[in-house]
Design an enzyme around this catalytic site. Structure first.
Site, PDB file in Angstrom:
ATOM      1  NE  ARG A 187      -3.639   2.120   2.770  1.00 42.62           N
ATOM      2  CZ  ARG A 187      -3.403   3.216   3.481  1.00 42.62           C
ATOM      3  NH1 ARG A 187      -2.239   3.384   4.083  1.00 42.62           N
ATOM      4  NH2 ARG A 187      -4.335   4.145   3.590  1.00 42.62           N
ATOM      5  CB  SER A 256     -12.220  -1.724   2.493  1.00 46.61           C
ATOM      6  OG  SER A 256     -10.970  -1.676   1.896  1.00 46.61           O
ATOM      7  CE  LYS A 285      -8.945   3.864   4.543  1.00 48.75           C
ATOM      8  NZ  LYS A 285      -8.401   4.542   3.378  1.00 48.75           N
TER       9      LYS A 285
HETATM   10  C1  LIG Z   1      -7.049  -5.714   4.438  1.00 51.30           C
HETATM   11  C2  LIG Z   1      -7.418  -4.335   4.093  1.00 51.30           C
HETATM   12  N1  LIG Z   1      -8.598  -3.871   4.529  1.00 51.30           N
HETATM   13  C3  LIG Z   1      -8.942  -2.615   4.255  1.00 51.30           C
HETATM   14  C4  LIG Z   1      -8.114  -1.790   3.524  1.00 51.30           C
HETATM   15  C5  LIG Z   1      -8.499  -0.388   3.155  1.00 51.30           C
HETATM   16  O1  LIG Z   1      -8.718  -0.241   1.770  1.00 51.30           O
HETATM   17  P1  LIG Z   1      -9.338   1.129   1.206  1.00 51.30           P
HETATM   18  O2  LIG Z   1     -10.627   1.363   1.874  1.00 51.30           O
HETATM   19  O3  LIG Z   1      -9.318   1.067  -0.251  1.00 51.30           O
HETATM   20  O4  LIG Z   1      -8.317   2.181   1.690  1.00 51.30           O
HETATM   21  P2  LIG Z   1      -6.805   2.330   1.255  1.00 51.30           P
HETATM   22  O5  LIG Z   1      -6.021   1.239   1.852  1.00 51.30           O
HETATM   23  O6  LIG Z   1      -6.746   2.279  -0.234  1.00 51.30           O
HETATM   24  O7  LIG Z   1      -6.411   3.660   1.804  1.00 51.30           O
HETATM   25  C6  LIG Z   1      -6.896  -2.315   3.088  1.00 51.30           C
HETATM   26  N2  LIG Z   1      -6.040  -1.601   2.378  1.00 51.30           N
HETATM   27  N3  LIG Z   1      -6.577  -3.586   3.381  1.00 51.30           N
HETATM   28  C1  LIG Z   2      -5.533   0.741   5.476  1.00 51.93           C
HETATM   29  C2  LIG Z   2      -6.652   0.700   6.423  1.00 51.93           C
HETATM   30  N1  LIG Z   2      -7.913   0.369   6.050  1.00 51.93           N
HETATM   31  C3  LIG Z   2      -8.777   0.412   7.056  1.00 51.93           C
HETATM   32  C4  LIG Z   2     -10.212   0.139   6.936  1.00 51.93           C
HETATM   33  O1  LIG Z   2     -10.891   0.137   7.936  1.00 51.93           O
HETATM   34  O2  LIG Z   2     -10.638  -0.081   5.823  1.00 51.93           O
HETATM   35  S1  LIG Z   2      -8.037   0.830   8.500  1.00 51.93           S
HETATM   36  C5  LIG Z   2      -6.547   0.967   7.764  1.00 51.93           C
HETATM   37  C6  LIG Z   2      -5.308   1.364   8.436  1.00 51.93           C
HETATM   38  C7  LIG Z   2      -4.822   0.375   9.424  1.00 51.93           C
HETATM   39  O3  LIG Z   2      -3.641   0.838   9.897  1.00 51.93           O
HETATM   40  P1  LIG Z   2      -3.123   0.610  11.346  1.00 51.93           P
HETATM   41  O4  LIG Z   2      -2.926  -0.840  11.509  1.00 51.93           O
HETATM   42  O5  LIG Z   2      -1.811   1.364  11.358  1.00 51.93           O
HETATM   43  O6  LIG Z   2      -4.090   1.194  12.300  1.00 51.93           O
END
Ligand SMILES: Cc1ncc(COP(=O)(O)OP(=O)(O)O)c(N)n1
Ligand SMILES: Cc1nc(C(=O)O)sc1CCOP(=O)(O)O
Ligand SMILES: [Mg+2]
Length: 370
Positions: A187, A256, A285
């Site tokens: 990512r 997601s 996020k």
């Molecule tokens: C395993 C997993 N779950 C959720 C996310 C979040 O994806 P998305 O909502 O497209 O947000 P971004 O990661 O693109 O900012 C994820 N990456 N992985």
């Molecule tokens: C990339 C992402 N997606 C989310 C979702 O809810 O869809 S939360 C998230 C960030 C997770 O990061 P951390 O482990 O540092 O809290």
């Protein structure tokens, strides 16, 4: 031409009745090559994937090949006089993991079948069509093999590392893989495509070396370009049907979700797995409202596909998330920003394993008391 069943040999070319030794040797060598390659694939289907249908498909093709391996073909063999026995390509010595081993052997079988298809036309009227058809069976086997392996590995992955931009990106990911991680998502929101492609290729290489899955965040095109195992899509990203059309059935698509409605839609549209979150508010996020533990409990009850709790999960709150029914979690900072990624990965995995074992014991006790 040869009669497949009687072994009678005639050469149509120039009308002679003698079968050319070179033709026999080509057919003999390629029947052997195809059978050997299939045997290697079959062993993995049987002992690695424990898939009877896939192992059976390999066996059935081996048997069909054997039925074409007539005595006159074997009799033409001249191994000491074959200048090709010493020739090997450096790539034959290199196998970066099971995937590359399987791919190399599928390729080997496909090539051998193509040779059998072409030269076989000079030997028996049915041979061209038979081996053409078998070659298509091997293409299908190859796709099924990759799809099966990817889904099995996904199913067996309790921990998912989603990367963040980091000076030590490769070192951190490799350290986590050393700790037993089997699922990685690249990512990266700010790097240009050229660098993203190079990073993705290197990460895919590292992941596959460790036998782990490599998923690309957001971008189906980049996933295809670097031969990733799949893509992770958010609610704003490409619909699953389009992504599936581009990626084919053998690659994974994750989606997601933040609420039950998104979950049901993602599953109905054919996502292979879903993200469930954010469980907690997270700076990774910013501004995204947490769905909380209630949504984790909902997923535990209702998700029919593998799901990963994500968002703010770390070593300190992991058990709270697992207590709500999560069997898989995804983390960014929890691994990307720690001092010792290998140890932390091991800690995550051991905790998850411990809780799963406790749950299984509890369930067995409930069943035996019922
Ligand atoms: C395993 C997993 N779950 C959720 C996310 C979040 O994806 P998305 O909502 O497209 O947000 P971004 O990661 O693109 O900012 C994820 N990456 N992985
Ligand atoms: C990339 C992402 N997606 C989310 C979702 O809810 O869809 S939360 C998230 C960030 C997770 O990061 P951390 O482990 O540092 O809290
Ligand atoms: Mg996204």
């Amino acid at each position: 031409m040869a009669d497949k069943n009687s072994g009678l040999a005639r050469v149509s070319d120039l009308g002679t009745l003698q079968l050319q030794p070179a033709l026999c040797r080509i057919l003999d060598a390629n029947l052997d090559r195809a059978r050997e390659g299939l045997r290697i694939i079959e062993e993995w289907c049987r002992f690695g994937l424990q898939s009877s249908p896939l192992a059976q498909e390999c066996k059935s093709m081996r048997q069909e090949l054997a039925s074409w391996h007539a005595p006159e073909l074997r009799a033409a063999r001249n191994t000491p006089g074959d200048p090709g026995t010493d020739l090997s390509h450096p790539q034959e010595e290199e196998r970066s993991g099971i995937d590359s081993l399987l791919q190399a052997n599928c390729c080997r079988v496909e090539e051998a079948l193509r040779v059998l298809e072409e030269y076989g036309k000079l030997y028996h009227p049915d041979m061209g069509a038979v081996f053409k058809q078998m070659r298509y069976r091997v293409y299908t086997l190859e796709s099924s093999l990759m799809a099966y392996r990817r889904r099995q590995l996904l199913d067996q992955s309790p921990l998912y590392l989603v990367t963040s931009e980091n000076d030590k990106l490769f070192a951190v990911v490799e350290a986590a893989l050393e700790g037993g991680l089997t699922l990685v998502q690249y990512r990266d929101k700010n790097t240009d495509d050229g660098e993203r492609l190079r990073n993705a290729e290197q990460l895919r290489e590292i992941c596959h070396h460790y036998g782990a899955l490599f998923i690309m965040n957001d971008r189906v095109d980049l996933a295809l370009a670097v031969d990733a195992d799949g893509v992770h899509l958010g609610q704003q990203d490409m619909p699953t049907a389009f992504a599936r059309q581009l990626l084919g059935p053998q690659r994974l698509i994750g989606r997601s979700t933040t609420n039950p409605e998104e979950m049901q839609r993602a599953i109905a549209e054919g996502a292979d797995y879903i993200g469930v979150g954010p469980v907690y508010e997270t700076p990774t996020k910013p501004g995204k409202a947490p769905a909380g533990l209630a949504y984790v409990r909902y997923a535990a009850e209702h998700s029919s596909v593998p799901w990963f709790a994500i968002g703010g999960i770390d070593m300190h709150n992991l058990t709270d998330v697992l207590d709500c029914g999560a069997e898989r979690v995804a983390v960014v900072r929890g691994i990307m920003e720690v001092e010792q990624p290998t140890l932390v990965t091991q800690y995550f995995l051991s905790q998850m394993n411990r809780i799963q074992t406790l749950k299984a014991v509890e369930q067995r006790n409930v069943q035996s008391n019922a």
